[in-house]
Design an enzyme around this catalytic site. Sequence first.
Site, short mmCIF file in Angstrom:
data_model
loop_
_atom_site.label_atom_id
_atom_site.label_comp_id
_atom_site.label_asym_id
_atom_site.label_seq_id
_atom_site.Cartn_x
_atom_site.Cartn_y
_atom_site.Cartn_z
CG HIS A 57 -15.23 -6.67 27.73
ND1 HIS A 57 -14.70 -6.45 29.40
CD2 HIS A 57 -16.67 -6.65 28.11
CE1 HIS A 57 -15.71 -6.71 30.16
NE2 HIS A 57 -16.86 -6.90 29.49
CD GLU A 59 -9.83 -5.02 27.73
OE1 GLU A 59 -9.28 -4.81 28.74
OE2 GLU A 59 -11.00 -5.30 27.48
CB CYS A 87 -12.75 -6.92 33.60
SG CYS A 87 -13.03 -8.20 32.07
CB CYS A 90 -10.22 -8.45 29.53
SG CYS A 90 -11.69 -8.01 28.65
#
Length: 162
Positions: A57, A59, A87, A90
């Site tokens: 991801h 992040e 999410c 993260c």
Amino acid sequence: MFTKSAKENYMKLAFEQAELAQKQDEVPIGAVVVDSNGAVIGHGYNRRELDQNALKHAEMLAISEACQNLSTWRLEHCSIFVTLEPCPMCSGAIINSRIENVFYAAHDRKAGAAGSVVDLFKVPQFNHHRGLSGSVRAEICNATPELFRAIRARKKTKVVCK
């Protein structure tokens, strides 16, 4: 800490990362980590499909680069700017890396863990709490749901052979 103009500039950098993801048929999410002096020390964009790795991801990549650049996992005086509400995974990484401030542009009504679905940042049992600010440059995000729909439609039409 950050002026409105500075926040918008950092979010613009996150959107530039998201554009890199979109050009590669990834979900267009980008992130940047900024230190207390205002320097960008980490950046990333979604690479789950490219790398076939659920952990890639935006992040997570930005946090990883920031940790590497500072030679520490503690990002206590840093802030993260991300184009979509983090999410649960993260959000957990943000909490565990001690990032001080979280700024995001669009809410994620399906998986947002900063208030849309759940708010991990307000769990009182966690001993590290950060400043949280949504809707930074939200006007740019109006097209985000359409981008997600277009990407999902393209992926459904692709045939995967092994």
